[in-house]
Design a protein around this motif. Structure first.
Motif, PDB file in Angstrom:
ATOM      1  N   UNK A 237     -12.311   8.642 -15.003  1.00  0.00           N
ATOM      2  CA  UNK A 237     -11.622   7.632 -16.432  1.00  0.00           C
ATOM      3  C   UNK A 237     -10.209   8.379 -16.402  1.00  0.00           C
ATOM      4  N   UNK A 238      -9.656   8.995 -15.287  1.00  0.00           N
ATOM      5  CA  UNK A 238      -8.657   9.479 -14.702  1.00  0.00           C
ATOM      6  C   UNK A 238      -7.974   8.545 -14.463  1.00  0.00           C
ATOM      7  N   UNK A 239      -8.866   8.161 -13.257  1.00  0.00           N
ATOM      8  CA  UNK A 239      -8.530   6.558 -12.690  1.00  0.00           C
ATOM      9  C   UNK A 239      -8.310   5.306 -13.320  1.00  0.00           C
ATOM     10  N   UNK A 240      -8.916   5.266 -14.165  1.00  0.00           N
ATOM     11  CA  UNK A 240      -8.807   4.224 -14.692  1.00  0.00           C
ATOM     12  C   UNK A 240      -7.439   4.234 -15.632  1.00  0.00           C
ATOM     13  N   UNK A 241      -7.197   5.739 -16.115  1.00  0.00           N
ATOM     14  CA  UNK A 241      -5.736   5.995 -16.788  1.00  0.00           C
ATOM     15  C   UNK A 241      -4.485   5.626 -15.721  1.00  0.00           C
ATOM     16  N   UNK A 242      -5.015   5.905 -14.884  1.00  0.00           N
ATOM     17  CA  UNK A 242      -3.537   6.046 -13.886  1.00  0.00           C
ATOM     18  C   UNK A 242      -3.749   3.785 -13.235  1.00  0.00           C
ATOM     19  N   UNK A 243      -5.075   3.532 -13.022  1.00  0.00           N
ATOM     20  CA  UNK A 243      -4.588   2.372 -13.019  1.00  0.00           C
ATOM     21  C   UNK A 243      -3.749   1.528 -14.239  1.00  0.00           C
ATOM     22  N   UNK A 244      -4.353   1.610 -14.901  1.00  0.00           N
ATOM     23  CA  UNK A 244      -3.446   1.294 -16.612  1.00  0.00           C
ATOM     24  C   UNK A 244      -1.818   1.862 -16.544  1.00  0.00           C
ATOM     25  N   UNK A 245      -1.298   2.444 -15.819  1.00  0.00           N
ATOM     26  CA  UNK A 245      -0.527   3.186 -15.919  1.00  0.00           C
ATOM     27  C   UNK A 245       1.057   1.899 -15.583  1.00  0.00           C
ATOM     28  N   UNK A 246       0.445   0.794 -14.060  1.00  0.00           N
ATOM     29  CA  UNK A 246       1.123   0.192 -13.586  1.00  0.00           C
ATOM     30  C   UNK A 246       0.865   0.487 -11.491  1.00  0.00           C
ATOM     31  N   UNK A 247       1.719  -0.417 -11.100  1.00  0.00           N
ATOM     32  CA  UNK A 247       1.418  -0.087 -10.128  1.00  0.00           C
ATOM     33  C   UNK A 247       2.864   0.554  -9.042  1.00  0.00           C
ATOM     34  N   UNK A 248       2.994   1.911  -8.225  1.00  0.00           N
ATOM     35  CA  UNK A 248       3.639   2.610  -7.814  1.00  0.00           C
ATOM     36  C   UNK A 248       4.595   1.805  -6.791  1.00  0.00           C
ATOM     37  N   UNK A 249       5.964   1.895  -6.773  1.00  0.00           N
ATOM     38  CA  UNK A 249       6.770   1.025  -5.675  1.00  0.00           C
ATOM     39  C   UNK A 249       6.734   2.078  -4.945  1.00  0.00           C
ATOM     40  N   UNK A 250       6.646   1.269  -3.463  1.00  0.00           N
ATOM     41  CA  UNK A 250       7.789   2.837  -2.694  1.00  0.00           C
ATOM     42  C   UNK A 250       7.997   1.844  -1.555  1.00  0.00           C
ATOM     43  N   UNK A 251       9.376   2.441  -0.895  1.00  0.00           N
ATOM     44  CA  UNK A 251       9.541   2.111   0.241  1.00  0.00           C
ATOM     45  C   UNK A 251       9.132   2.236   1.748  1.00  0.00           C
ATOM     46  N   UNK A 252       7.844   1.829   1.242  1.00  0.00           N
ATOM     47  CA  UNK A 252       7.719   2.134   3.326  1.00  0.00           C
ATOM     48  C   UNK A 252       7.587   0.616   3.742  1.00  0.00           C
ATOM     49  N   UNK A 253       7.250   0.644   4.848  1.00  0.00           N
ATOM     50  CA  UNK A 253       6.567   0.037   5.412  1.00  0.00           C
ATOM     51  C   UNK A 253       6.080   0.439   6.456  1.00  0.00           C
ATOM     52  N   UNK A 254       4.763  -1.049   6.148  1.00  0.00           N
ATOM     53  CA  UNK A 254       3.540   0.179   7.483  1.00  0.00           C
ATOM     54  C   UNK A 254       3.489  -0.960   8.818  1.00  0.00           C
ATOM     55  N   UNK A 255       3.273  -0.300   9.736  1.00  0.00           N
ATOM     56  CA  UNK A 255       3.193  -1.556  11.197  1.00  0.00           C
ATOM     57  C   UNK A 255       2.688  -2.311  10.932  1.00  0.00           C
ATOM     58  N   UNK A 256       2.204  -3.815  11.286  1.00  0.00           N
ATOM     59  CA  UNK A 256       1.660  -4.625  11.277  1.00  0.00           C
ATOM     60  C   UNK A 256       0.140  -4.660  11.894  1.00  0.00           C
ATOM     61  N   UNK A 257       0.104  -3.786  12.144  1.00  0.00           N
ATOM     62  CA  UNK A 257      -1.979  -3.565  12.681  1.00  0.00           C
ATOM     63  C   UNK A 257      -2.385  -2.208  12.547  1.00  0.00           C
ATOM     64  N   UNK A 258      -3.251  -1.262  12.147  1.00  0.00           N
ATOM     65  CA  UNK A 258      -3.466  -0.193  12.623  1.00  0.00           C
ATOM     66  C   UNK A 258      -3.549   1.084  13.416  1.00  0.00           C
ATOM     67  N   UNK A 259      -2.943   1.765  13.939  1.00  0.00           N
ATOM     68  CA  UNK A 259      -3.112   2.009  15.622  1.00  0.00           C
ATOM     69  C   UNK A 259      -4.226   3.248  15.560  1.00  0.00           C
ATOM     70  N   UNK A 260      -5.100   3.008  14.788  1.00  0.00           N
ATOM     71  CA  UNK A 260      -7.032   2.985  15.740  1.00  0.00           C
ATOM     72  C   UNK A 260      -7.343   3.222  17.009  1.00  0.00           C
ATOM     73  N   UNK A 261      -6.765   2.670  17.413  1.00  0.00           N
ATOM     74  CA  UNK A 261      -7.267   2.310  19.041  1.00  0.00           C
ATOM     75  C   UNK A 261      -6.622   4.116  19.154  1.00  0.00           C
ATOM     76  N   UNK A 262      -7.740   4.905  20.131  1.00  0.00           N
ATOM     77  CA  UNK A 262      -7.606   5.768  20.781  1.00  0.00           C
ATOM     78  C   UNK A 262      -5.980   6.476  21.177  1.00  0.00           C
TER      79      UNK A 262
END
Length: 435
Positions: A237-262
Protein backbone atom coordinates in the motif's frame (compact mmCIF):
# COMPACT_ATOMS: atom_id res chain seq x y z
CA UNK A 1 -7.18 -47.37 4.72
CA UNK A 2 -6.82 -44.15 2.75
CA UNK A 3 -6.36 -40.94 4.70
CA UNK A 4 -7.95 -37.87 3.27
CA UNK A 5 -5.47 -35.00 3.07
CA UNK A 6 -6.22 -31.33 3.07
CA UNK A 7 -5.25 -30.00 -0.36
CA UNK A 8 -3.42 -27.12 1.29
CA UNK A 9 -1.01 -29.56 2.94
CA UNK A 10 0.01 -31.21 -0.29
CA UNK A 11 2.03 -28.38 -1.79
CA UNK A 12 4.43 -25.69 -0.80
CA UNK A 13 2.98 -22.33 0.09
CA UNK A 14 5.02 -19.61 -1.53
CA UNK A 15 4.05 -16.12 -2.54
CA UNK A 16 6.08 -13.52 -4.37
CA UNK A 17 4.59 -10.05 -4.53
CA UNK A 18 6.04 -6.56 -4.79
CA UNK A 19 9.57 -7.91 -4.51
CA UNK A 20 8.87 -9.76 -1.24
CA UNK A 21 8.81 -13.45 -0.49
CA UNK A 22 6.42 -14.98 2.01
CA UNK A 23 6.16 -18.57 3.16
CA UNK A 24 4.02 -20.46 5.60
CA UNK A 25 5.70 -21.05 8.97
CA UNK A 26 6.87 -24.48 10.08
CA UNK A 27 3.83 -26.36 11.38
CA UNK A 28 4.01 -29.42 13.63
CA UNK A 29 0.75 -30.69 12.11
CA UNK A 30 2.35 -30.81 8.67
CA UNK A 31 5.27 -33.10 7.73
CA UNK A 32 8.49 -31.09 7.27
CA UNK A 33 8.89 -32.48 3.76
CA UNK A 34 5.68 -30.69 2.78
CA UNK A 35 6.82 -27.32 4.04
CA UNK A 36 9.13 -24.71 2.61
CA UNK A 37 11.70 -24.30 5.36
CA UNK A 38 13.11 -20.80 5.61
CA UNK A 39 14.75 -20.61 9.03
CA UNK A 40 14.58 -21.82 12.61
CA UNK A 41 15.32 -18.34 13.89
CA UNK A 42 12.96 -16.94 16.49
CA UNK A 43 11.38 -13.56 15.97
CA UNK A 44 13.41 -12.00 18.79
CA UNK A 45 12.57 -9.34 21.31
CA UNK A 46 10.39 -6.35 20.53
CA UNK A 47 12.53 -3.29 19.84
CA UNK A 48 11.71 0.30 20.63
CA UNK A 49 12.63 3.22 18.39
CA UNK A 50 13.44 6.74 19.51
CA UNK A 51 12.18 9.52 17.26
CA UNK A 52 15.02 11.83 18.36
CA UNK A 53 17.87 9.57 17.21
CA UNK A 54 20.96 11.30 15.79
CA UNK A 55 21.02 9.03 12.74
CA UNK A 56 18.16 8.19 10.37
CA UNK A 57 19.76 6.13 7.59
CA UNK A 58 22.09 3.14 7.31
CA UNK A 59 24.34 2.11 4.42
CA UNK A 60 26.30 -1.15 4.68
CA UNK A 61 28.99 -1.95 2.11
CA UNK A 62 30.69 -5.35 2.04
CA UNK A 63 33.83 -6.28 0.13
CA UNK A 64 33.71 -9.95 -0.89
CA UNK A 65 37.49 -10.38 -0.90
CA UNK A 66 38.19 -8.30 2.18
CA UNK A 67 40.84 -5.61 2.48
CA UNK A 68 44.59 -6.17 2.71
CA UNK A 69 45.07 -5.40 6.39
CA UNK A 70 48.72 -4.19 6.28
CA UNK A 71 47.62 -1.61 3.70
CA UNK A 72 44.73 -0.27 5.78
CA UNK A 73 45.73 -0.68 9.45
CA UNK A 74 47.98 2.06 10.88
CA UNK A 75 50.56 1.11 13.48
CA UNK A 76 49.24 3.86 15.74
CA UNK A 77 45.86 3.96 17.48
CA UNK A 78 43.84 6.94 18.62
CA UNK A 79 43.69 10.22 16.71
CA UNK A 80 47.33 10.70 15.76
CA UNK A 81 47.67 7.74 13.44
CA UNK A 82 49.55 7.93 10.15
CA UNK A 83 47.56 7.45 6.97
CA UNK A 84 48.10 4.09 5.27
CA UNK A 85 48.00 3.42 1.49
CA UNK A 86 44.27 2.66 1.56
CA UNK A 87 43.33 5.37 4.05
CA UNK A 88 45.15 7.96 1.93
CA UNK A 89 42.16 7.89 -0.42
CA UNK A 90 39.97 9.01 2.50
CA UNK A 91 42.35 11.73 3.74
CA UNK A 92 39.88 14.52 2.92
CA UNK A 93 37.40 12.93 5.32
CA UNK A 94 39.77 12.01 8.16
CA UNK A 95 37.53 13.57 10.80
CA UNK A 96 34.39 12.01 9.31
CA UNK A 97 35.21 8.32 9.80
CA UNK A 98 36.61 5.87 12.33
CA UNK A 99 38.66 2.77 11.51
CA UNK A 100 38.24 -0.36 13.64
CA UNK A 101 40.72 -3.23 13.69
CA UNK A 102 40.58 -6.56 15.49
CA UNK A 103 36.78 -6.97 15.47
CA UNK A 104 34.91 -10.06 14.29
CA UNK A 105 32.01 -12.35 15.23
CA UNK A 106 34.18 -15.27 16.43
CA UNK A 107 32.53 -17.42 13.81
CA UNK A 108 33.90 -20.14 11.54
CA UNK A 109 36.40 -19.54 8.76
CA UNK A 110 36.07 -19.96 5.01
CA UNK A 111 34.28 -18.28 2.09
CA UNK A 112 30.94 -19.79 3.12
CA UNK A 113 31.15 -17.89 6.39
CA UNK A 114 31.56 -14.54 4.65
CA UNK A 115 27.78 -14.33 5.06
CA UNK A 116 28.31 -13.76 8.80
CA UNK A 117 29.28 -10.17 8.03
CA UNK A 118 25.92 -8.60 8.90
CA UNK A 119 24.37 -11.67 10.59
CA UNK A 120 26.63 -12.05 13.60
CA UNK A 121 27.81 -15.49 14.62
CA UNK A 122 25.27 -17.56 12.69
CA UNK A 123 24.79 -17.40 8.94
CA UNK A 124 21.11 -16.88 8.15
CA UNK A 125 20.28 -14.88 11.26
CA UNK A 126 18.55 -11.58 10.60
CA UNK A 127 21.12 -9.09 9.34
CA UNK A 128 21.87 -5.70 10.85
CA UNK A 129 20.34 -3.80 7.94
CA UNK A 130 17.07 -5.73 8.15
CA UNK A 131 16.76 -5.08 11.88
CA UNK A 132 17.01 -1.39 10.99
CA UNK A 133 14.69 -1.71 7.99
CA UNK A 134 11.93 -3.21 10.14
CA UNK A 135 12.11 -0.28 12.51
CA UNK A 136 12.89 2.83 10.44
CA UNK A 137 12.27 1.77 6.85
CA UNK A 138 8.50 1.81 6.88
CA UNK A 139 8.15 5.53 6.31
CA UNK A 140 9.80 5.34 2.89
CA UNK A 141 8.84 3.77 -0.40
CA UNK A 142 11.36 0.94 -0.03
CA UNK A 143 12.12 -0.50 3.39
CA UNK A 144 15.54 -1.50 2.11
CA UNK A 145 17.45 -1.85 -1.15
CA UNK A 146 20.11 -4.48 -1.87
CA UNK A 147 22.71 -3.78 -4.57
CA UNK A 148 25.72 -5.57 -6.01
CA UNK A 149 28.67 -4.35 -8.07
CA UNK A 150 29.83 -7.17 -10.34
CA UNK A 151 28.53 -10.68 -10.91
CA UNK A 152 26.36 -11.94 -8.06
CA UNK A 153 28.34 -14.78 -6.43
CA UNK A 154 27.35 -17.53 -4.01
CA UNK A 155 27.87 -15.27 -1.01
CA UNK A 156 24.78 -13.66 0.47
CA UNK A 157 24.80 -10.39 2.36
CA UNK A 158 21.23 -9.80 3.57
CA UNK A 159 18.89 -12.16 5.45
CA UNK A 160 15.36 -11.47 6.65
CA UNK A 161 13.94 -12.33 10.06
CA UNK A 162 12.89 -15.73 8.67
CA UNK A 163 16.34 -16.47 7.27
CA UNK A 164 15.52 -15.78 3.62
CA UNK A 165 18.45 -14.24 1.67
CA UNK A 166 17.27 -11.16 -0.20
CA UNK A 167 18.24 -10.86 -3.88
CA UNK A 168 20.66 -8.17 -5.04
CA UNK A 169 20.38 -5.89 -8.06
CA UNK A 170 23.58 -5.60 -10.11
CA UNK A 171 22.33 -3.58 -13.09
CA UNK A 172 22.35 0.21 -12.53
CA UNK A 173 19.55 0.72 -15.06
CA UNK A 174 17.27 -1.60 -13.07
CA UNK A 175 17.71 0.19 -9.75
CA UNK A 176 17.48 3.57 -11.50
CA UNK A 177 14.12 2.58 -13.04
CA UNK A 178 12.99 1.25 -9.68
CA UNK A 179 13.78 4.54 -7.97
CA UNK A 180 12.96 7.03 -10.73
CA UNK A 181 10.41 5.31 -12.93
CA UNK A 182 8.81 6.69 -16.10
CA UNK A 183 5.05 6.89 -16.50
CA UNK A 184 5.05 3.51 -18.28
CA UNK A 185 7.15 1.99 -15.51
CA UNK A 186 4.79 3.40 -12.91
CA UNK A 187 1.74 1.96 -14.67
CA UNK A 188 3.36 -1.47 -14.82
CA UNK A 189 4.41 -1.27 -11.16
CA UNK A 190 0.89 -0.29 -10.13
CA UNK A 191 -0.54 -3.24 -12.08
CA UNK A 192 1.88 -5.67 -10.40
CA UNK A 193 1.20 -4.24 -6.95
CA UNK A 194 -2.57 -4.44 -7.33
CA UNK A 195 -2.26 -7.98 -8.70
CA UNK A 196 -0.08 -8.85 -5.73
CA UNK A 197 -2.68 -7.56 -3.31
CA UNK A 198 -5.25 -9.77 -5.01
CA UNK A 199 -2.89 -12.72 -4.55
CA UNK A 200 -2.59 -11.85 -0.88
CA UNK A 201 -6.35 -12.15 -0.51
CA UNK A 202 -6.22 -15.68 -1.95
CA UNK A 203 -3.33 -16.72 0.31
CA UNK A 204 -5.09 -15.29 3.35
CA UNK A 205 -8.25 -17.32 2.63
CA UNK A 206 -6.20 -20.47 2.08
CA UNK A 207 -4.38 -19.95 5.38
CA UNK A 208 -7.71 -19.43 7.17
CA UNK A 209 -8.93 -22.81 5.89
CA UNK A 210 -5.68 -24.43 6.92
CA UNK A 211 -5.99 -22.98 10.43
CA UNK A 212 -9.10 -25.11 11.03
CA UNK A 213 -7.17 -28.36 10.51
CA UNK A 214 -4.00 -27.86 12.60
CA UNK A 215 -3.03 -27.98 16.28
CA UNK A 216 -3.34 -25.13 18.77
CA UNK A 217 0.40 -24.48 18.53
CA UNK A 218 0.18 -24.25 14.76
CA UNK A 219 -2.80 -21.93 15.02
CA UNK A 220 -0.59 -19.55 16.99
CA UNK A 221 2.05 -19.74 14.27
CA UNK A 222 -0.57 -19.03 11.64
CA UNK A 223 -1.71 -15.98 13.61
CA UNK A 224 1.87 -14.73 13.30
CA UNK A 225 1.67 -15.53 9.61
CA UNK A 226 -1.46 -13.39 9.26
CA UNK A 227 0.48 -10.55 10.89
CA UNK A 228 3.16 -10.95 8.21
CA UNK A 229 0.48 -10.85 5.54
CA UNK A 230 -0.88 -7.61 6.94
CA UNK A 231 2.63 -6.11 7.06
CA UNK A 232 3.24 -7.07 3.44
CA UNK A 233 -0.10 -5.59 2.45
CA UNK A 234 0.78 -2.34 4.23
CA UNK A 235 4.15 -2.29 2.45
CA UNK A 236 2.47 -2.71 -0.91
CA UNK A 237 0.00 0.00 0.00
CA UNK A 238 2.86 2.39 0.78
CA UNK A 239 4.40 1.71 -2.61
CA UNK A 240 1.06 2.43 -4.27
CA UNK A 241 0.81 5.69 -2.34
CA UNK A 242 4.29 6.70 -3.47
CA UNK A 243 3.42 5.86 -7.07
CA UNK A 244 0.42 8.18 -6.81
CA UNK A 245 2.55 11.04 -5.47
CA UNK A 246 4.26 11.67 -8.81
CA UNK A 247 7.56 11.01 -10.56
CA UNK A 248 10.79 11.96 -8.82
CA UNK A 249 13.12 13.84 -11.14
CA UNK A 250 16.87 13.77 -10.61
CA UNK A 251 19.75 15.28 -12.52
CA UNK A 252 21.76 12.13 -13.14
CA UNK A 253 22.61 10.48 -16.44
CA UNK A 254 23.27 6.77 -16.61
CA UNK A 255 25.83 5.44 -19.10
CA UNK A 256 24.30 4.12 -22.36
CA UNK A 257 25.00 0.55 -21.23
CA UNK A 258 25.01 -1.36 -17.95
CA UNK A 259 28.62 -2.02 -16.85
CA UNK A 260 27.96 -5.63 -15.95
CA UNK A 261 30.95 -7.17 -17.73
CA UNK A 262 33.39 -8.54 -15.13
CA UNK A 263 36.15 -6.13 -16.15
CA UNK A 264 33.78 -3.16 -15.61
CA UNK A 265 32.99 -3.99 -11.99
CA UNK A 266 34.75 -0.91 -10.63
CA UNK A 267 32.78 1.35 -12.97
CA UNK A 268 29.57 -0.32 -11.81
CA UNK A 269 30.62 0.17 -8.18
CA UNK A 270 30.98 3.92 -8.63
CA UNK A 271 27.55 4.20 -10.25
CA UNK A 272 25.94 2.16 -7.48
CA UNK A 273 27.42 4.53 -4.90
CA UNK A 274 26.00 7.47 -6.89
CA UNK A 275 22.54 5.88 -6.98
CA UNK A 276 22.63 5.17 -3.25
CA UNK A 277 23.31 8.85 -2.60
CA UNK A 278 20.35 9.79 -4.80
CA UNK A 279 18.11 7.24 -3.06
CA UNK A 280 18.91 8.82 0.30
CA UNK A 281 18.56 12.37 -1.01
CA UNK A 282 15.08 11.64 -2.39
CA UNK A 283 14.10 9.76 0.79
CA UNK A 284 13.26 6.71 -1.33
CA UNK A 285 14.74 4.46 1.34
CA UNK A 286 16.67 4.70 4.57
CA UNK A 287 18.48 1.38 4.39
CA UNK A 288 20.85 0.28 1.63
CA UNK A 289 23.43 -2.46 1.19
CA UNK A 290 26.08 -2.80 -1.49
CA UNK A 291 27.98 -6.03 -2.10
CA UNK A 292 31.32 -5.54 -3.87
CA UNK A 293 31.88 -8.80 -5.71
CA UNK A 294 35.28 -10.30 -6.33
CA UNK A 295 35.79 -13.12 -8.79
CA UNK A 296 38.26 -13.56 -11.66
CA UNK A 297 38.11 -10.04 -13.09
CA UNK A 298 41.37 -8.81 -14.62
CA UNK A 299 41.26 -5.03 -14.29
CA UNK A 300 43.09 -2.40 -16.30
CA UNK A 301 43.94 0.63 -14.15
CA UNK A 302 45.55 3.79 -15.49
CA UNK A 303 46.26 2.02 -18.76
CA UNK A 304 48.04 -0.91 -17.11
CA UNK A 305 46.52 -4.39 -17.00
CA UNK A 306 47.03 -6.08 -13.65
CA UNK A 307 49.08 -9.22 -13.35
CA UNK A 308 46.21 -11.49 -12.33
CA UNK A 309 42.46 -11.57 -11.70
CA UNK A 310 41.03 -9.97 -8.57
CA UNK A 311 40.37 -13.28 -6.82
CA UNK A 312 43.90 -14.53 -7.58
CA UNK A 313 45.33 -11.26 -6.25
CA UNK A 314 43.50 -11.74 -2.97
CA UNK A 315 45.17 -15.17 -2.65
CA UNK A 316 48.56 -13.54 -2.98
CA UNK A 317 50.60 -15.78 -0.70
CA UNK A 318 52.63 -12.64 0.17
CA UNK A 319 53.93 -12.37 -3.38
CA UNK A 320 54.95 -8.66 -3.51
CA UNK A 321 53.80 -8.18 -7.11
CA UNK A 322 50.36 -9.63 -6.39
CA UNK A 323 50.07 -7.63 -3.18
CA UNK A 324 50.95 -4.44 -5.07
CA UNK A 325 48.19 -5.01 -7.61
CA UNK A 326 45.70 -6.04 -4.92
CA UNK A 327 46.29 -2.74 -3.14
CA UNK A 328 45.70 -0.91 -6.44
CA UNK A 329 42.26 -2.53 -6.73
CA UNK A 330 41.39 -1.82 -3.12
CA UNK A 331 42.40 1.81 -3.50
CA UNK A 332 39.70 2.01 -6.17
CA UNK A 333 37.16 0.84 -3.57
CA UNK A 334 38.37 3.58 -1.21
CA UNK A 335 38.08 6.17 -3.98
CA UNK A 336 34.44 5.18 -4.50
CA UNK A 337 33.82 5.40 -0.77
CA UNK A 338 35.50 8.81 -0.58
CA UNK A 339 33.36 10.11 -3.46
CA UNK A 340 30.24 8.78 -1.71
CA UNK A 341 31.13 10.51 1.56
CA UNK A 342 31.69 13.75 -0.37
CA UNK A 343 28.24 13.47 -1.93
CA UNK A 344 26.63 12.88 1.46
CA UNK A 345 28.34 16.01 2.76
CA UNK A 346 26.97 18.06 -0.13
CA UNK A 347 23.43 16.66 -0.29
CA UNK A 348 20.92 17.45 2.44
CA UNK A 349 18.17 15.47 4.14
CA UNK A 350 14.57 16.57 4.63
CA UNK A 351 15.58 18.60 7.68
CA UNK A 352 18.22 20.50 5.74
CA UNK A 353 21.16 18.72 7.38
CA UNK A 354 24.04 17.24 5.38
CA UNK A 355 23.11 13.64 4.65
CA UNK A 356 26.35 12.44 6.22
CA UNK A 357 25.21 13.79 9.59
CA UNK A 358 22.08 11.62 9.52
CA UNK A 359 23.52 8.60 7.68
CA UNK A 360 25.70 5.85 9.14
CA UNK A 361 27.98 4.45 6.45
CA UNK A 362 29.72 1.17 7.20
CA UNK A 363 32.37 -0.26 4.89
CA UNK A 364 33.51 -3.71 5.94
CA UNK A 365 33.78 -7.34 5.01
CA UNK A 366 33.12 -10.87 6.14
CA UNK A 367 36.65 -11.90 5.15
CA UNK A 368 39.62 -10.80 7.24
CA UNK A 369 42.33 -12.47 5.16
CA UNK A 370 41.29 -13.94 1.82
CA UNK A 371 44.73 -15.43 1.25
CA UNK A 372 44.18 -17.72 4.25
CA UNK A 373 40.35 -17.83 4.13
CA UNK A 374 40.29 -16.33 7.62
CA UNK A 375 37.16 -14.63 8.95
CA UNK A 376 38.90 -13.13 11.98
CA UNK A 377 39.94 -9.49 12.42
CA UNK A 378 37.57 -7.80 9.96
CA UNK A 379 38.59 -4.27 8.86
CA UNK A 380 35.64 -1.95 9.47
CA UNK A 381 35.14 1.73 8.64
CA UNK A 382 32.25 3.75 10.10
CA UNK A 383 31.56 7.20 8.66
CA UNK A 384 28.96 9.86 9.48
CA UNK A 385 25.88 9.22 11.57
CA UNK A 386 26.56 11.87 14.20
CA UNK A 387 29.48 10.05 15.83
CA UNK A 388 32.71 11.66 16.97
CA UNK A 389 35.19 10.38 14.41
CA UNK A 390 38.86 10.73 13.50
CA UNK A 391 40.24 7.68 15.29
CA UNK A 392 41.77 4.27 14.78
CA UNK A 393 40.22 2.01 17.42
CA UNK A 394 41.96 -1.33 17.84
CA UNK A 395 41.25 -4.44 19.92
CA UNK A 396 43.23 -7.66 20.28
CA UNK A 397 41.58 -10.31 18.06
CA UNK A 398 43.46 -13.08 19.86
CA UNK A 399 41.87 -12.19 23.20
CA UNK A 400 38.61 -14.09 23.61
CA UNK A 401 37.46 -11.40 26.05
CA UNK A 402 37.93 -8.58 23.57
CA UNK A 403 34.85 -6.82 22.11
CA UNK A 404 32.90 -8.40 19.28
CA UNK A 405 31.88 -6.77 16.02
CA UNK A 406 28.29 -7.26 17.22
CA UNK A 407 28.94 -4.79 20.04
CA UNK A 408 29.71 -2.16 17.42
CA UNK A 409 26.42 -3.11 15.73
CA UNK A 410 24.58 -2.52 19.02
CA UNK A 411 26.14 0.95 19.12
CA UNK A 412 24.98 1.64 15.57
CA UNK A 413 21.46 0.45 16.33
CA UNK A 414 21.22 2.70 19.38
CA UNK A 415 22.51 5.66 17.34
CA UNK A 416 19.64 4.99 14.94
CA UNK A 417 17.21 5.16 17.86
CA UNK A 418 16.68 1.38 18.03
CA UNK A 419 16.96 0.60 21.71
CA UNK A 420 18.68 -2.74 22.22
CA UNK A 421 21.53 -4.21 24.23
CA UNK A 422 22.31 -7.30 22.18
CA UNK A 423 23.12 -8.45 18.69
CA UNK A 424 23.74 -12.13 17.96
CA UNK A 425 26.42 -13.31 20.43
CA UNK A 426 27.31 -9.77 21.54
CA UNK A 427 25.99 -7.89 24.55
CA UNK A 428 26.31 -4.19 25.27
CA UNK A 429 27.69 -1.31 23.28
CA UNK A 430 31.24 -0.96 22.02
CA UNK A 431 32.52 1.04 24.99
CA UNK A 432 36.08 1.32 23.66
CA UNK A 433 34.64 3.83 21.16
CA UNK A 434 31.70 5.40 22.97
CA UNK A 435 33.53 6.22 26.20
Amino acid sequence: MTTKSTPSLQRRHFLKAAGASLTLPLLESVPRSNQLVASEQNSGDELRVSSTAPAKNLVCVGSNLGLYRPAIYPEQTGRDYEMTPLLEELAAHRNDFTLFSGLDHRAGNGHKNWDNYLCGKNVGDMTLDQVVAEQVGRSTRFESIQLCAGDIPQQRMVYTRTGVPLPMINRPSVIYSKLFSTEDDRARSEYLLRSGRSSLDLVREEAKRLKQTVSQTDQTKLDEYFTSLRELELRMGRQLDHLASGTIEVDYELPPYDPVAPTLMLECEQIMFDLMALALQTNSTRVLTLFIAGLGQVFTLDGSTLRAGYHALSHHGNDPDLVRDLIRVEREHMKCLSRFISQLKEKTDQEGRPLLDSTIVMFGTGMGDSSRHSNRDLPTIIAGGGFRHGQHVSVDPSDEKSPLLGELYVTLLNQLGIETGTFSNASGEFREWTT
